[in-house]
Design an enzyme around this catalytic site. Structure first.
Site, short mmCIF file in Angstrom:
data_model
loop_
_atom_site.label_atom_id
_atom_site.label_comp_id
_atom_site.label_asym_id
_atom_site.label_seq_id
_atom_site.Cartn_x
_atom_site.Cartn_y
_atom_site.Cartn_z
N SER A 1 -58.51 -78.10 21.37
CA SER A 1 -58.13 -79.01 22.45
C SER A 1 -56.89 -78.58 23.21
O SER A 1 -56.69 -79.01 24.35
CB SER A 1 -57.93 -80.42 21.90
OG SER A 1 -56.93 -80.42 20.88
N LYS B 1 -56.49 -82.19 28.62
CA LYS B 1 -55.98 -83.44 29.19
C LYS B 1 -55.95 -83.44 30.71
O LYS B 1 -56.01 -84.50 31.34
CB LYS B 1 -54.57 -83.71 28.65
CG LYS B 1 -54.51 -84.13 27.20
CD LYS B 1 -54.91 -85.58 27.04
CE LYS B 1 -54.60 -86.10 25.65
NZ LYS B 1 -54.92 -87.53 25.51
#
Length: 388
Positions: A298, A55
């Site tokens: 992720s 992110k």
């Protein structure tokens, strides 16, 4: 979703991903690739990224692009945790004031990570969507810049640099990406789709808002509770839906039990610590065919108590035993025949004459049987009939 800035393209492109790579390469290191042999899949380890998640790529690219446009407003965002940490770190590096709105049940490790980098933390609501509505209200009242966690051109482009890094190491057949709002999947698809790579999304059963929208189901939807809190999104983005409708090849829906088992196996067998959303792509990889599969891990910001409970409760099935490939060998020569040299066998001119021992079709020379080797080392041929 925030209103698009004046002059910004309404849709992210591959050029935006390349521009993001040029911005980020001075600030972020390339995360490693790891081959998980027991899973038969490559892993893109974004859990080793700054702040423990991919992110930070989108957040940093969005803040740097805004500075290039002369936008110096205070930035506010809503996040379940990872986007908030990424934006807090990026704002700290660039000297930009930042506010993050997080659900009240956000993991303590993620809340602490945001506060560590100096961003203001506001806890509101029980879900990401409630936090997003509150952030939009604060932005409208105070003139802040509302930055979406996924539905933003610059954020999508920043996440797409994950795909460029994968392609710099190997050219995969398929890349499996977890999907919440769709920012990561959209960016990776922009980076790799033109090179013939299949892009497959992974979602959790009962938390599959994007899959519902892509198949035309716009009925009211409430996501279920899940270990993968990072992808628990009620309304996926408008920009990401438009991109994935064109670029996504398939979506695999994973059961919660599969996700939990995969997370534990990652920790025990591959020594990779991943959060729920981080293990989602690999859990979906069992149902995806490909010789060179890549699953994006992720994030790794898992709460210590949650991980300890999973390691205590979940007993994963033993992995499938590897299949050993055995090369075809020449048929055994009978012991009697080994002592009788064939008429067509020529005596080698040198003791280490490999050419004489090489197979007629080429390839590596084969080792002879010990008995045959002793016959070939005889210095003189024995005549068949001895004189009287």
């Amino acid at each position: 979703m925030s209103e698009p800035d004046v002059g910004r393209a309404p849709r992210a492109t591959a050029s935006d991903v390349l521009a993001a790579q040029a911005r980020l390469r001075r600030h972020l290191d390339v995360t490693p690739m790891h081959y998980a042999e027991r899973f038969g899949c490559w892993l893109k380890l974004e859990n080793l990224q700054r702040t423990g998640s991919y992110k930070v790529r989108g957040a940093l690219n969005a803040l740097m692009a805004a500075r290039e446009r002369g936008d110096d407003r205070t930035v506010i965002t809503a996040s379940a945790g990872n986007h908030a940490q990424g934006m807090a770190w990026a704002a700290y590096r660039l000297g930009v004031p930042a506010i993050t709105v997080m659900p009240k049940n956000a993991p303590a490790t993620k809340v602490a990570g945001v506060a560590h980098w100096g961003a203001t933390v506001r806890l509101h609501g029980e879900t990401y969507d409630e936090a997003k509505a509150f952030a939009a209200e604060l932005a409208a009242q105070n003139g802040f810049r509302l930055l979406s966690a996924f539905d933003d051109v610059d954020v999508i482009a920043g996440q797409g640099t994950v795909g460029l890094e994968i392609a710099s190491v190997l050219m995969p057949d398929v890349v499996i990406v977890p999907i919440g709002g769709g920012g990561l999947a959209s960016g990776v698809a922009l980076a790799l789709k033109s090179q013939g790579v299949r892009i497959v999304g992974a979602q959790v059963e009962g938390v599959d808002a994007m899959a519902r929208v892509l198949r035309g189901d716009h009925s009211p939807f409430s996501p279920a509770a899940t270990l993968a809190d990072g992808v628990r999104v009620k309304d996926p983005g408008l920009l990401t839906c438009a991109l994935l409708a064109d670029l996504l090849d398939d979506v695999v829906i994973v059961r919660e039990a599969e996700l939990r088992e995969t997370l534990v196996r990652l920790a025990l067998e591959e020594h990779v610590i991943a959060e729920g959303a981080g293990a989602l792509a690999l859990a979906a990889g069992r149902r995806v065919a490909g010789k060179r599969k890549v699953a994006v891990v992720s994030g790794g910001n898992v709460d210590a108590g949650v991980l300890a409970q999973l390691l205590s409760d979940v007993r994963p099935r033993p992995p499938r035993k590897p299949r050993r490939r055995i090369r075809e060998t020449a048929p055994e020569v009978p012991a009697i025949a080994a002592f009788a040299p064939a008429a067509h066998m020529a005596t080698p001119r040198r003791r280490n004459d490999l050419a004489a021992s090489a197979p007629s079709g080429g390839g590596e020379p084969r080792l002879r049987r010990a008995t045959a080797a002793r016959i070939e080392r005889t210095p003189h041929a024995i005549p068949e009939e001895l004189p009287a």
